[in-house]
Motif scaffolding. Structure first.
Motif, PDB file in Angstrom:
ATOM      1  N   VAL A  38       0.841  -1.199   0.000  1.00 23.12           N
ATOM      2  CA  VAL A  38       0.000   0.000   0.000  1.00 23.12           C
ATOM      3  C   VAL A  38       0.873   1.245   0.000  1.00 23.12           C
ATOM      4  N   GLU A  39       1.918   1.257   0.813  1.00 21.28           N
ATOM      5  CA  GLU A  39       2.819   2.406   0.890  1.00 21.28           C
ATOM      6  C   GLU A  39       3.494   2.669  -0.464  1.00 21.28           C
ATOM      7  N   CYS A  40       3.962   1.621  -1.120  1.00 21.59           N
ATOM      8  CA  CYS A  40       4.627   1.768  -2.417  1.00 21.59           C
ATOM      9  C   CYS A  40       3.669   2.263  -3.494  1.00 21.59           C
ATOM     10  N   ILE A  41       2.453   1.762  -3.501  1.00 26.06           N
ATOM     11  CA  ILE A  41       1.463   2.193  -4.499  1.00 26.06           C
ATOM     12  C   ILE A  41       1.102   3.659  -4.278  1.00 26.06           C
ATOM     13  N   ARG A  42       0.917   4.050  -3.026  1.00 27.62           N
ATOM     14  CA  ARG A  42       0.605   5.459  -2.733  1.00 27.62           C
ATOM     15  C   ARG A  42       1.739   6.370  -3.188  1.00 27.62           C
ATOM     16  N   HIS A  43       2.956   5.978  -2.888  1.00 29.37           N
ATOM     17  CA  HIS A  43       4.110   6.791  -3.271  1.00 29.37           C
ATOM     18  C   HIS A  43       4.209   6.911  -4.799  1.00 29.37           C
ATOM     19  N   SER A  44       4.093   5.788  -5.492  1.00 27.38           N
ATOM     20  CA  SER A  44       4.189   5.792  -6.956  1.00 27.38           C
ATOM     21  C   SER A  44       3.066   6.600  -7.597  1.00 27.38           C
ATOM     22  N   ALA A  45       1.850   6.417  -7.106  1.00 24.64           N
ATOM     23  CA  ALA A  45       0.716   7.167  -7.653  1.00 24.64           C
ATOM     24  C   ALA A  45       0.913   8.663  -7.424  1.00 24.64           C
ATOM     25  N   GLY A  46       1.403   9.033  -6.258  1.00 29.53           N
ATOM     26  CA  GLY A  46       1.666  10.441  -5.971  1.00 29.53           C
ATOM     27  C   GLY A  46       2.686  11.033  -6.922  1.00 29.53           C
ATOM     28  N   GLN A  47       3.739  10.282  -7.220  1.00 31.46           N
ATOM     29  CA  GLN A  47       4.757  10.763  -8.155  1.00 31.46           C
ATOM     30  C   GLN A  47       4.201  10.922  -9.570  1.00 31.46           C
ATOM     31  N   PHE A  69       1.012  11.376 -10.537  1.00 31.51           N
ATOM     32  CA  PHE A  69       0.040  12.466 -10.619  1.00 31.51           C
ATOM     33  C   PHE A  69       0.726  13.828 -10.540  1.00 31.51           C
ATOM     34  N   SER A  70       1.737  13.957  -9.685  1.00 24.35           N
ATOM     35  CA  SER A  70       2.403  15.257  -9.575  1.00 24.35           C
ATOM     36  C   SER A  70       3.263  15.551 -10.808  1.00 24.35           C
ATOM     37  N   THR A  71       3.924  14.528 -11.351  1.00 24.76           N
ATOM     38  CA  THR A  71       4.780  14.726 -12.519  1.00 24.76           C
ATOM     39  C   THR A  71       3.973  14.919 -13.796  1.00 24.76           C
ATOM     40  N   MET A  72       3.014  14.031 -14.027  1.00 21.87           N
ATOM     41  CA  MET A  72       2.282  14.040 -15.299  1.00 21.87           C
ATOM     42  C   MET A  72       1.098  15.000 -15.327  1.00 21.87           C
ATOM     43  N   LEU A  73       0.456  15.212 -14.182  1.00 22.27           N
ATOM     44  CA  LEU A  73      -0.752  16.037 -14.158  1.00 22.27           C
ATOM     45  C   LEU A  73      -0.575  17.347 -13.401  1.00 22.27           C
ATOM     46  N   GLY A  74       0.505  17.461 -12.653  1.00 20.76           N
ATOM     47  CA  GLY A  74       0.738  18.686 -11.895  1.00 20.76           C
ATOM     48  C   GLY A  74      -0.212  18.865 -10.730  1.00 20.76           C
ATOM     49  N   VAL A  75      -0.727  17.759 -10.187  1.00 18.05           N
ATOM     50  CA  VAL A  75      -1.644  17.841  -9.050  1.00 18.05           C
ATOM     51  C   VAL A  75      -1.158  16.917  -7.944  1.00 18.05           C
ATOM     52  N   GLU A  76      -1.490  17.276  -6.731  1.00 20.53           N
ATOM     53  CA  GLU A  76      -1.175  16.441  -5.584  1.00 20.53           C
ATOM     54  C   GLU A  76      -2.413  15.611  -5.237  1.00 20.53           C
ATOM     55  N   ILE A  77      -2.223  14.360  -4.870  1.00 16.38           N
ATOM     56  CA  ILE A  77      -3.351  13.523  -4.475  1.00 16.38           C
ATOM     57  C   ILE A  77      -3.300  13.291  -2.970  1.00 16.38           C
ATOM     58  N   ASN A  78      -4.454  13.076  -2.390  1.00 14.12           N
ATOM     59  CA  ASN A  78      -4.565  12.788  -0.967  1.00 14.12           C
ATOM     60  C   ASN A  78      -4.877  11.313  -0.778  1.00 14.12           C
ATOM     61  N   SER A  79      -4.181  10.691   0.137  1.00 13.07           N
ATOM     62  CA  SER A  79      -4.428   9.285   0.433  1.00 13.07           C
ATOM     63  C   SER A  79      -5.492   9.164   1.510  1.00 13.07           C
ATOM     64  N   SER A  80      -6.256   8.119   1.413  1.00  9.53           N
ATOM     65  CA  SER A  80      -7.227   7.800   2.450  1.00  9.53           C
ATOM     66  C   SER A  80      -7.053   6.321   2.799  1.00  9.53           C
ATOM     67  N   GLU A  81      -7.920   5.809   3.597  1.00  8.93           N
ATOM     68  CA  GLU A  81      -7.850   4.397   4.000  1.00  8.93           C
ATOM     69  C   GLU A  81      -7.915   3.500   2.764  1.00  8.93           C
ATOM     70  N   GLU A  82      -7.045   2.504   2.701  1.00  6.75           N
ATOM     71  CA  GLU A  82      -7.086   1.590   1.554  1.00  6.75           C
ATOM     72  C   GLU A  82      -8.376   0.773   1.599  1.00  6.75           C
ATOM     73  N   TYR A  83      -8.792   0.360   0.420  1.00  6.67           N
ATOM     74  CA  TYR A  83     -10.057  -0.366   0.292  1.00  6.67           C
ATOM     75  C   TYR A  83      -9.845  -1.509  -0.673  1.00  6.67           C
ATOM     76  N   VAL A  84     -10.285  -2.682  -0.300  1.00  4.06           N
ATOM     77  CA  VAL A  84     -10.198  -3.852  -1.179  1.00  4.06           C
ATOM     78  C   VAL A  84     -11.611  -4.219  -1.598  1.00  4.06           C
ATOM     79  N   GLU A  85     -11.874  -4.120  -2.884  1.00  2.00           N
ATOM     80  CA  GLU A  85     -13.192  -4.450  -3.436  1.00  2.00           C
ATOM     81  C   GLU A  85     -13.365  -5.959  -3.412  1.00  2.00           C
ATOM     82  N   THR A  86     -14.481  -6.406  -2.876  1.00  2.00           N
ATOM     83  CA  THR A  86     -14.726  -7.846  -2.811  1.00  2.00           C
ATOM     84  C   THR A  86     -15.691  -8.327  -3.890  1.00  2.00           C
ATOM     85  N   ALA A  87     -16.481  -7.424  -4.426  1.00  2.00           N
ATOM     86  CA  ALA A  87     -17.429  -7.789  -5.480  1.00  2.00           C
ATOM     87  C   ALA A  87     -16.897  -7.284  -6.826  1.00  2.00           C
ATOM     88  N   PRO A  88     -17.157  -8.001  -7.907  1.00  2.00           N
ATOM     89  CA  PRO A  88     -16.694  -7.519  -9.214  1.00  2.00           C
ATOM     90  C   PRO A  88     -17.458  -6.259  -9.635  1.00  2.00           C
TER      91      PRO A  88
END
Length: 76
Positions: free
Chosen positions: A8-17, A19-38
């Protein structure tokens, strides 16, 4: 730190990089969520992301069609 938390930590870090590099926006992390239904076929856009290397696996990100168009426009 257990493996789940590290992933989770690695995905948050990578996604933040991306979004900030390609889109010029900062993202906010919240509680991780695992979808159980398709997701329903008409819920929007689903992107599958594959990882290879020391860690391998596949994940998905779903968003509305409006958000997908906005992201695509910013990236292109």
């Amino acid at each position: 730190m257990i493996l789940h938390d590290r992933i989770v930590e690695c995905i948050r870090h990578s996604a933040g990089q991306v979004f900030s590099t390609m889109l010029g926006v900062e993202i906010n992390s919240s509680e991780e969520y695992v979808e159980t239904a398709p997701p329903h076929a008409n819920d929007g856009v689903v992107s599958f992301i594959g990882m290879a290397g020391a860690w391998t696996g596949t994940g998905s990100i779903a968003c509305s069609a409006t958000m997908a168009c906005r992201l695509c426009g910013q990236l292109l």
